[in-house]
Design a protein around this motif. Structure first.
Motif, PDB file in Angstrom:
ATOM      1  N   LYS A 150      33.753  34.889  40.612  1.00  0.00           N
ATOM      2  CA  LYS A 150      33.520  33.548  40.034  1.00  0.00           C
ATOM      3  C   LYS A 150      34.546  33.214  38.947  1.00  0.00           C
ATOM      4  O   LYS A 150      35.070  32.116  38.903  1.00  0.00           O
ATOM      5  CB  LYS A 150      32.107  33.456  39.456  1.00  0.00           C
ATOM      6  CG  LYS A 150      31.038  33.508  40.536  1.00  0.00           C
ATOM      7  CD  LYS A 150      29.747  32.891  40.075  1.00  0.00           C
ATOM      8  CE  LYS A 150      28.678  32.942  41.143  1.00  0.00           C
ATOM      9  NZ  LYS A 150      29.044  32.281  42.388  1.00  0.00           N
ATOM     10  N   LEU A 151      34.808  34.192  38.076  1.00  0.00           N
ATOM     11  CA  LEU A 151      35.735  33.905  36.968  1.00  0.00           C
ATOM     12  C   LEU A 151      37.150  33.664  37.448  1.00  0.00           C
ATOM     13  O   LEU A 151      37.886  32.871  36.870  1.00  0.00           O
ATOM     14  CB  LEU A 151      35.751  35.080  35.991  1.00  0.00           C
ATOM     15  CG  LEU A 151      34.711  35.044  34.889  1.00  0.00           C
ATOM     16  CD1 LEU A 151      34.848  36.285  34.032  1.00  0.00           C
ATOM     17  CD2 LEU A 151      34.852  33.786  34.017  1.00  0.00           C
ATOM     18  N   SER A 152      37.538  34.357  38.528  1.00  0.00           N
ATOM     19  CA  SER A 152      38.916  34.211  39.009  1.00  0.00           C
ATOM     20  C   SER A 152      39.178  32.772  39.458  1.00  0.00           C
ATOM     21  O   SER A 152      40.321  32.360  39.562  1.00  0.00           O
ATOM     22  CB  SER A 152      39.196  35.195  40.132  1.00  0.00           C
ATOM     23  OG  SER A 152      38.429  34.818  41.258  1.00  0.00           O
ATOM     24  N   LYS A 153      38.112  32.015  39.691  1.00  0.00           N
ATOM     25  CA  LYS A 153      38.290  30.612  40.116  1.00  0.00           C
ATOM     26  C   LYS A 153      38.293  29.628  38.939  1.00  0.00           C
ATOM     27  O   LYS A 153      38.671  28.478  39.124  1.00  0.00           O
ATOM     28  CB  LYS A 153      37.174  30.221  41.087  1.00  0.00           C
ATOM     29  CG  LYS A 153      37.259  31.037  42.369  1.00  0.00           C
ATOM     30  CD  LYS A 153      36.091  30.798  43.294  1.00  0.00           C
ATOM     31  CE  LYS A 153      36.229  31.679  44.518  1.00  0.00           C
ATOM     32  NZ  LYS A 153      35.058  32.500  44.784  1.00  0.00           N
ATOM     33  N   VAL A 154      37.840  30.073  37.772  1.00  0.00           N
ATOM     34  CA  VAL A 154      37.747  29.106  36.659  1.00  0.00           C
ATOM     35  C   VAL A 154      38.526  29.491  35.391  1.00  0.00           C
ATOM     36  O   VAL A 154      38.978  28.604  34.662  1.00  0.00           O
ATOM     37  CB  VAL A 154      36.277  28.795  36.266  1.00  0.00           C
ATOM     38  CG1 VAL A 154      35.598  27.967  37.340  1.00  0.00           C
ATOM     39  CG2 VAL A 154      35.480  30.045  35.978  1.00  0.00           C
ATOM     40  N   ALA A 155      38.687  30.794  35.142  1.00  0.00           N
ATOM     41  CA  ALA A 155      39.365  31.196  33.887  1.00  0.00           C
ATOM     42  C   ALA A 155      40.879  31.168  34.080  1.00  0.00           C
ATOM     43  O   ALA A 155      41.365  31.224  35.208  1.00  0.00           O
ATOM     44  CB  ALA A 155      38.924  32.597  33.495  1.00  0.00           C
ATOM     45  N   ASP A 156      41.624  31.075  32.967  1.00  0.00           N
ATOM     46  CA  ASP A 156      43.081  31.136  33.072  1.00  0.00           C
ATOM     47  C   ASP A 156      43.564  32.568  33.232  1.00  0.00           C
ATOM     48  O   ASP A 156      44.503  32.834  33.970  1.00  0.00           O
ATOM     49  CB  ASP A 156      43.710  30.500  31.823  1.00  0.00           C
ATOM     50  CG  ASP A 156      43.495  29.003  31.818  1.00  0.00           C
ATOM     51  OD1 ASP A 156      44.099  28.330  32.669  1.00  0.00           O
ATOM     52  OD2 ASP A 156      42.703  28.500  31.000  1.00  0.00           O
ATOM     53  N   SER A 157      42.932  33.490  32.517  1.00  0.00           N
ATOM     54  CA  SER A 157      43.239  34.913  32.660  1.00  0.00           C
ATOM     55  C   SER A 157      41.962  35.703  32.445  1.00  0.00           C
ATOM     56  O   SER A 157      41.063  35.247  31.727  1.00  0.00           O
ATOM     57  CB  SER A 157      44.242  35.380  31.598  1.00  0.00           C
ATOM     58  OG  SER A 157      45.559  35.209  32.004  1.00  0.00           O
ATOM     59  N   ILE A 158      41.909  36.866  33.063  1.00  0.00           N
ATOM     60  CA  ILE A 158      40.767  37.754  32.840  1.00  0.00           C
ATOM     61  C   ILE A 158      41.307  39.058  32.248  1.00  0.00           C
ATOM     62  O   ILE A 158      42.053  39.777  32.914  1.00  0.00           O
ATOM     63  CB  ILE A 158      40.041  38.069  34.168  1.00  0.00           C
ATOM     64  CG1 ILE A 158      39.616  36.770  34.860  1.00  0.00           C
ATOM     65  CG2 ILE A 158      38.847  38.989  33.932  1.00  0.00           C
ATOM     66  CD1 ILE A 158      39.104  36.984  36.287  1.00  0.00           C
ATOM     67  N   VAL A 159      40.958  39.309  31.002  1.00  0.00           N
ATOM     68  CA  VAL A 159      41.346  40.575  30.380  1.00  0.00           C
ATOM     69  C   VAL A 159      40.197  41.544  30.651  1.00  0.00           C
ATOM     70  O   VAL A 159      39.134  41.442  30.030  1.00  0.00           O
ATOM     71  CB  VAL A 159      41.571  40.410  28.857  1.00  0.00           C
ATOM     72  CG1 VAL A 159      41.959  41.741  28.228  1.00  0.00           C
ATOM     73  CG2 VAL A 159      42.636  39.355  28.576  1.00  0.00           C
ATOM     74  N   ALA A 160      40.394  42.418  31.628  1.00  0.00           N
ATOM     75  CA  ALA A 160      39.317  43.345  32.002  1.00  0.00           C
ATOM     76  C   ALA A 160      39.534  44.670  31.289  1.00  0.00           C
ATOM     77  O   ALA A 160      40.640  45.205  31.297  1.00  0.00           O
ATOM     78  CB  ALA A 160      39.309  43.538  33.506  1.00  0.00           C
TER      79      ALA A 160
END
Ligand code: GDP
Length: 359
Positions: A150-160
């Protein structure tokens, strides 16, 4: 640079609490009243209880569907609160901190990220989430896979942040979390503190935004530090910050699109030839071939500190492990479910309607 740190759920609000300690603007959101009360540094008026009408302040018990629902119901209250804290103008980045494996953070973060992107189209939304420990079992892994998607479609970057990677052997879980949270905040706060410091070759907010605007792919932060008196070669220290043990997750750095390096230390050790040797090497190593850099000579400093940000990463073993485990689990669960239905049909086949037999 104006940033707001929003912690969601227990893990996320604990991380936001540490950011509040070092004077960042923060907001803490949770479905659990007790967990919100437990925070030490986020001011009370910045703590928001959500989903009270569905779970009565008791939390969502690691159920991301409930977390999602709680966030949806109280979204307008949160957006009003953000508006009252920051005003409408010029917010550069929203950092959303959360745990991928739980319910409130895992379910609520993508909903809030999407709302922020709609309301503040010029601001970046960067998700900073902790990946579950393998020993936590299958449910946190599934929650993480759903949330990554879900986040990969809305956030600019994901710091995991891979808890498995950062946990030191021998530490019990709460001690490990405490140290990991500290590491997260130390690195990000160091980087943000250097942005916008005036100077000839420094980084500004637009460099950071450029690097983090990476269409929902993964980003990681590396770090290396050394006593200036013991430093033999700055080039080697810079490369160390990019090496696997310095990063937040298992990732192939060659798959990164952008990099950013900030080097802070006494002027006599910031030697241009050593810096450019490392920068040259790294620029060629990453796929996107773009590295932004900032140099911060500081005569009062005794240590040399290198903070590294890599973004646009799409090859990460930490992430792949989660996606593959969740996919395999879903497949075998669906097969088991079909088998159970078939067996049930076979078992009950040919039974008469007992309503006709009973007097
Ligand atoms: P929520 O309150 O429903 O969002 O659930 P939690 O925040 O407790 O999230 C649970 C997940 O986050 C677990 O999978 C843990 O691995 C991770 N987690 C929980 N607390 C912490 C913490 O303080 N630090 C880190 N790094 N991870 C945490």
């Amino acid at each position: 640079m104006r940033a707001l740190i929003i912690g969601i759920g227990q893990c996320g609000t604990k991380i936001a609490d540490l950011f509040a300690l070092v004077d960042f603007e923060t907001l803490a959101i949770n479905t659990s009243k007790g967990d919100l009360e437990y925070l030490k540094h986020v001011p009370h008026e910045r703590r928001i209880l959500i989903g009270d009408s569905i779970v009565g302040g008791k939390g969502v018990n690691a159920n991301p569907i409930l977390g999602r629902e709680a966030m949806k119901r109280d979204l307008s209250m949160i957006m009003r609160k953000i508006d009252s804290i920051m005003g409408r103008e010029d917010i550069d980045i929203f950092f959303l901190t959360f745990g991928f494996g739980g319910g409130t953070g895992a379910g609520g973060t993508p909903i809030l990220a999407e709302a922020l992107k709609n309301e503040y189209p010029d601001s970046l939304v960067v998700a900073i989430g902790a990946l579950p420990l393998k020993e936590e079992g299958i449910r946190p892994t599934i929650n993480a896979a759903i949330t990554i998607d879900k986040l990969s479609k809305v956030a600019d970057s994901i710091v995991a942040i891979d808890n498995n990677k950062l946990r030191e052997s021998g530490d019990d879980i709460s001690k490990a979390y405490e140290k990991i949270n500290y590491t997260i905040v130390e690195r990000i706060a160091s980087l943000l503190a250097l942005i916008d410091i005036p100077g000839e070759q420094t980084l500004d907010g637009s460099d950071l935004k450029f690097v983090l605007k990476a269409f929902g792919s993964f980003a990681t932060i590396g770090y290396a530090k050394e006593d200036a008196s013991k430093l033999k070669n700055l080039s080697r220290l810079i490369l160390k910050s990019f090496e696997s043990e310095g990063l937040y997750l298992e990732a192939n750095i060659e798959s990164a699109l952008y990099g950013l390096i900030a080097i802070h230390g006494p002027p006599e050790v910031l030697k241009a030839n050593e810096i450019f040797e490392a920068l040259n090497y790294l620029t060629h190593k990453i796929k996107g071939k773009q590295i932004f850099r900032g140099f911060y000579p500081d005569p009062r400093e005794r240590e040399v500190e290198v903070v590294t940000l890599l973004s646009g990463i799409y090859e990460s073993k930490s992430i792949e492990d989660i996606i593959i485990t969740a996919r395999n689990y879903a497949q075998s669960f669906m097969e088991a479910k079909e088998e159970a239905e078939t067996k049930k049909k076979e078992l009950l086949q040919g039974l008469p309607d007992f309503d006709d037999i009973y007097p």
